[in-house]
Structures are given as structure tokens and as C-alpha cells.
Design a protein around this motif. Structure first.
Motif, PDB file in Angstrom:
ATOM      1  N   ARG A 181     -18.626 -33.203 -68.987  1.00 16.26           N
ATOM      2  CA  ARG A 181     -18.300 -33.361 -68.047  1.00 16.26           C
ATOM      3  C   ARG A 181     -20.058 -33.957 -67.288  1.00 16.26           C
ATOM      4  NH1 ARG A 181     -16.217 -29.760 -64.452  1.00 16.26           N
ATOM      5  NH2 ARG A 181     -15.436 -28.203 -66.059  1.00 16.26           N
TER       6      ARG A 181
ATOM      7  N   GLU B 145     -21.263 -17.288 -65.856  1.00 12.50           N
ATOM      8  CA  GLU B 145     -19.815 -17.918 -65.626  1.00 12.50           C
ATOM      9  C   GLU B 145     -19.144 -17.091 -63.723  1.00 12.50           C
ATOM     10  OE1 GLU B 145     -16.655 -17.304 -67.455  1.00 12.50           O
ATOM     11  OE2 GLU B 145     -17.661 -18.305 -69.974  1.00 12.50           O
TER      12      GLU B 145
ATOM     13  N   ASP C 262     -26.908 -26.057 -54.375  1.00 10.95           N
ATOM     14  CA  ASP C 262     -26.067 -26.288 -53.635  1.00 10.95           C
ATOM     15  C   ASP C 262     -24.982 -24.619 -53.508  1.00 10.95           C
ATOM     16  OD1 ASP C 262     -23.482 -26.306 -52.166  1.00 10.95           O
ATOM     17  OD2 ASP C 262     -23.253 -28.746 -52.778  1.00 10.95           O
TER      18      ASP C 262
ATOM     19  N   ALA D 108     -21.265 -25.043 -53.329  1.00 13.23           N
ATOM     20  CA  ALA D 108     -20.870 -24.892 -54.593  1.00 13.23           C
ATOM     21  C   ALA D 108     -21.315 -23.219 -55.493  1.00 13.23           C
ATOM     22  CB  ALA D 108     -21.785 -25.879 -55.537  1.00 13.23           C
ATOM     23  N   ASN D 109     -22.558 -22.320 -55.541  1.00 15.78           N
ATOM     24  CA  ASN D 109     -22.963 -21.761 -56.393  1.00 15.78           C
ATOM     25  C   ASN D 109     -22.298 -20.622 -55.917  1.00 15.78           C
ATOM     26  OD1 ASN D 109     -24.035 -20.464 -58.074  1.00 15.78           O
ATOM     27  ND2 ASN D 109     -25.593 -19.484 -56.634  1.00 15.78           N
TER      28      ASN D 109
ATOM     29  N   VAL E 111     -18.638 -20.377 -55.200  1.00 16.30           N
ATOM     30  CA  VAL E 111     -17.462 -20.412 -55.961  1.00 16.30           C
ATOM     31  C   VAL E 111     -17.371 -20.892 -56.952  1.00 16.30           C
ATOM     32  CG1 VAL E 111     -16.706 -21.396 -53.598  1.00 16.30           C
ATOM     33  CG2 VAL E 111     -17.054 -22.706 -55.191  1.00 16.30           C
ATOM     34  N   ASP E 112     -18.147 -20.805 -57.895  1.00 13.91           N
ATOM     35  CA  ASP E 112     -18.542 -20.575 -59.349  1.00 13.91           C
ATOM     36  C   ASP E 112     -18.170 -22.473 -59.785  1.00 13.91           C
ATOM     37  OD1 ASP E 112     -19.153 -18.255 -59.782  1.00 13.91           O
ATOM     38  OD2 ASP E 112     -17.494 -17.218 -59.709  1.00 13.91           O
ATOM     39  N   ALA E 113     -18.909 -22.983 -58.654  1.00 14.01           N
ATOM     40  CA  ALA E 113     -18.217 -24.469 -59.108  1.00 14.01           C
ATOM     41  C   ALA E 113     -19.074 -25.256 -60.620  1.00 14.01           C
ATOM     42  CB  ALA E 113     -18.561 -25.682 -57.932  1.00 14.01           C
ATOM     43  N   PRO E 114     -18.548 -26.135 -60.903  1.00 10.54           N
ATOM     44  CA  PRO E 114     -18.736 -26.703 -62.987  1.00 10.54           C
ATOM     45  C   PRO E 114     -20.285 -27.116 -61.570  1.00 10.54           C
ATOM     46  CG  PRO E 114     -16.391 -27.588 -61.992  1.00 10.54           C
ATOM     47  CD  PRO E 114     -17.131 -26.803 -60.400  1.00 10.54           C
TER      48      PRO E 114
ATOM     49  N   ILE F 162     -23.277 -27.341 -59.491  1.00 16.80           N
ATOM     50  CA  ILE F 162     -23.631 -26.665 -58.033  1.00 16.80           C
ATOM     51  C   ILE F 162     -25.335 -26.708 -57.763  1.00 16.80           C
ATOM     52  CG2 ILE F 162     -22.542 -23.893 -58.881  1.00 16.80           C
ATOM     53  CD1 ILE F 162     -25.374 -22.729 -60.634  1.00 16.80           C
TER      54      ILE F 162
ATOM     55  N   GLU G  10     -19.762 -23.746 -67.047  1.00 17.76           N
ATOM     56  CA  GLU G  10     -19.134 -23.682 -68.283  1.00 17.76           C
ATOM     57  C   GLU G  10     -18.757 -22.710 -68.376  1.00 17.76           C
ATOM     58  OE1 GLU G  10     -17.038 -26.833 -69.021  1.00 17.76           O
ATOM     59  OE2 GLU G  10     -18.406 -27.217 -68.201  1.00 17.76           O
TER      60      GLU G  10
END
Length: 406
Positions: free
Chosen positions: A203, A345, A366, A369-370, A372-375, A377, A389
Motif C-alpha cells: 500500500r 481499525e 484528514d 478519511a478518518n 470512514v476508516d480509510a486506508p 487518514i 490497515e
């Protein structure tokens, strides 16, 4: 599980992974007929509440339901229920191996190891170092050695990934003969960190080979400092009590407090053990729950309930922040911070509070992003990348068992 297994795992076979705790068994079945081994199991689930009044059994995509277990032999009964599920899914193929997550390999076992009676006897010696997990994994191994000696079993050790720790990180400030007897810092959650060593370069590219801290935050919790994808420092040490404050465990604690409890308050060794493992951490301080997402709902409550909830979460976050700062010092800086495991997670508010208090390192989130548990954040302005992750300990155990037995 009714066909003989007279050879080591080969492509086309299946491997079963068992992750045994004191009251639960997580299971996952992987198809070794695909190369590379799929990250997602063909089938998985959990038996929960073993030994309790209301055990449940749940498979992938199916709501857990009550299951009848023999009260005299609940663990054997739970394994039999899993065995029935495996048999139903073999489809003419062979179950060639069973991989077990074994928490402690001591100073002798690092790589995945085929378990026979002699190895099992060795591993029983480490039960006092991991009493919440070790005896139950070994009970499952013993049952299967007796019931199905034809199926090879591999122990995959949570301590193994930390074999790369330098001696200065392993050494305890005790008399030298303690080191010679095996009293040292071992580190735990190694299967999770080993998965991170695979997933993070995929990633994050070369950034993952730099100065990385992974925060494995679940009911048990630890941090691992990685450089070159290898463990160079970690917060858990001789036992799974060390380091971060956890759901019901203390984390690092002044040993003088234990001496006081035993000498002045006359608590027995068993009472102290119960307190350290089962009645402390978030549950002990808050008096509400071992789950951050439950405790946070009570921060606004009036009186002592709200105050204890606030203090519990403040201490929980403070310990994470303090230890990340310490690991960043060991690494000489920080390039990547990654959250994983159940809390890491899925609890955005924990990540937000930790990163807020690490702003001095240049972390900036962000918030969208945080949420929605984005890869990834962290914001574009952040000097440290921050990621989320999902871990995959079962896949690591299956992969390592195939390598060890193949």
C-alpha cells in the motif's frame, strides 16, 4: 477430516487455522490450491463463550447462534463442532495441516514448528508467561494430536516476529543470571505485525521500509517499531501484561505497586493475577467497559461516572501517545504510523485523539478519511503518513504452516 494425511501439505489441499483463547476459538479454512494463497479464507467463524452458560457458534455471513457444548469437556466439544463444519466443506479434498496461533515460543521457538509430544511439553513451560492464551492453544493441539495424529500441526508464534529485536531491547534490568534463565522481553502480536510487513509495502511502497510504528489496538494492545520491515522495538515485553493500557490489563506498571498490594494489603498471588489480567485497564478505571466505544458514550454523564469515563480514555490515549513518542525516539523519527486490530481499525475517535496529541511530530489528519476508516487518514499537510490497515493473523498462520510443513 476423515481422510488420512500421510504427507505434508501440497497444492490442492486445505489448511485449517485455529486461534484459541480462554473462552473462544476463531477458525479459518484456507484453500492451498491457489498460488499465492488467498488472503481471504474459504470459510471462517468463531465459537464464543466456551465454558460459559450461553456459548454461540457463528460462521462467515451467519449470525452467531446458541450451540450446545458438553459442560464436562467444552473445549473438546467446541473443536468437534468446528470439525463438523470442516468436513462439510472438504469437497473431496484433503485437510493437510492445522495451524495454531501460539502466543509464546520462549527463547527456543521462533519459526513455525511442527508440533509433536516433545514440542508440546516444551511449550507448556511457557503457560505462566501467557495464561490467557497459551494453555488453550495447547489444549487444542493436545486434543488433535490424540484424536487425529495423522494430520500435521504447526505452531505459529506471536513472539517469533520479534526475534530480530536487538539485545538492548530484549534485556531486562535484572541480575545477569535472570537473562541466562530466559527472563527477557519477547514481544507479542507477532502474527499481526508479520502481516503488516507484507501488506504495508503493497500500500505504501518504500515508505513502509522506513521508520514505521504499527499500533495493534484490540482487547490486547501493543506497538511495534519497524525499520526495513523488521521489528526493532515493541511495547510488550516478558509477558502480555507489559506496555500499553488495555481493555482489562494494566500494561506497564510500577512493580512497587504489586509489592504493596501483596505485602500491605495481603492480596494473594492469584488475586493479584486476577486484578492485573481481568479487572484493570479501561474496565478497571472506568468501571463501565473494556471497550473504548462503550466508555466514550459515558464521557458526558454527570458525576463520578462521567469523570471516570473521561479519565479512563485520557489515560488510554496518553499511554499510546507516550509509547509512540518513545518508539519514534528509538527510530530517530517517524515516517509512517499505522493503526490495526479491532480498536485501531474501527474507532475513529481513538485515532483522532492519538494523532491530535502527536501533532508535535507533524501529524495532521484528514477528518473525513478518518471518519470512514480509510486506508490513508493523514492530510496532505501531514509530515507523517497515517494509515489504517486491517490485520490478517489467520492468513499469516496458514501461509507459514504451509511453508514449514511443505
Amino acid at each position: 477430516m476423515n481422510r488420512p494425511a500421510d504427507r505434508y501439505p501440497t497444492r490442492g489441499d486445505l489448511v485449517l487455522v485455529l486461534n484459541c483463547g480462554s473462552s473462544s476459538i476463531k477458525f479459518a479454512l484456507f484453500d492451498a490450491g491457489q498460488d499465492p494463497l488467498p488472503r481471504q479464507p474459504a470459510w471462517n467463524g468463531k465459537v464464543h463463550g466456551i465454558g460459559g452458560p450461553s456459548p454461540t457458534y457463528g460462521e462467515t455471513g451467519i449470525e452467531p447462534a446458541p450451540v450446545a457444548l458438553d459442560p464436562e469437556r467444552p473445549y473438546l466439544s467446541a473443536l468437534q463442532r468446528i470439525r463438523e463444519g470442516v468436513v462439510a466443506r472438504l469437497g473431496g479434498r484433503r485437510l493437510a495441516a492445522i495451524a495454531h496461533r501460539v502466543v509464546h515460543g520462549g527463547s527456543r521457538y521462533f519459526a513455525p514448528t511442527r508440533v509433536d509430544a516433545a514440542v508440546l511439553a516444551d511449550l507448556e513451560g511457557y503457560i505462566p508467561l501467557a495464561p490467557l492464551h497459551q494453555p488453550f492453544a495447547l489444549e487444542a493441539i493436545a486434543i488433535l494430536l490424540r484424536e487425529r495424529p495423522d494430520i500435521p500441526q504447526a505452531a505459529c508464534f506471536d513472539t517469533g516476529f520479534h526475534h530480530t529485536l536487538p539485545d538492548v531491547e530484549k534485556l531486562l534490568p535484572l541480575p545477569w543470571d535472570c537473562w541466562q534463565r530466559g527472563l527477557r522481553r519477547y514481544g507479542f502480536h507477532g502474527l499481526s505485525y508479520e502481516y503488516m510487513a507484507t501488506a504495508l509495502p503493497e500500500r505504501h511502497g518504500d515508505l513502509a521500509r522506513g521508520r514505521v510504528v504499527v499500533a495493534h489496538l484490540g482487547s490486547g494492545a501493543s506497538l511495534c517499531a519497524m525499520q526495513g520491515l523488521r521489528s526493532v522495538a515493541t511495547t510488550m515485553g516478558f509477558s502480555a501484561l507489559d506496555g500499553l493500557m488495555m481493555g482489562t490489563r494494566t500494561g506497564a506498571l510500577d512493580p512497587g505497586a504489586l509489592l504493596y498490594l501483596m505485602e500491605i494489603e495481603k492480596l494473594s498471588l492469584e488475586q493479584v493475577g486476577q486484578m492485573l489480567y481481568h479487572r484493570s485497564g479501561l474496565l478497571g478505571v472506568s468501571g463501565i467497559s473494556s471497550e473504548p466505544r462503550v466508555v466514550v458514550r459515558h464521557e458526558g454523564d454527570p458525576g463520578e461516572t462521567g469523570e471516570r469515563a473521561r479519565l479512563a480514555l485520557e489515560l488510554y490515549v496518553r499511554r499510546i501517545v507516550r509509547e509512540i513518542g518513545a518508539l519514534a525516539a528509538v527510530l530517530g523519527g517517524l515516517d509512517l504510523l499505522v493503526f490495526t486490530a479491532g480498536v485501531g481499525e474501527h474507532n475513529a475517535f481513538v485515532r483522532e485523539r492519538v494523532c491530535r496529541d502527536l501533532a508535535f511530530l507533524g501529524l495532521a489528519l484528514d477528518q473525513g478519511a478518518n471518519a470512514v476508516d480509510a486506508p490513508i487518514i493523514s492530510s496532505d499537510a501531514s509530515r507523517v503518513r497515517v494509515g489504517v490497515e486491517p490485520t490478517n493473523e489467520e492468513w499469516v498462520a496458514a501461509r507459514d504452516a504451509l511453508r514449514a510443513l511443505g
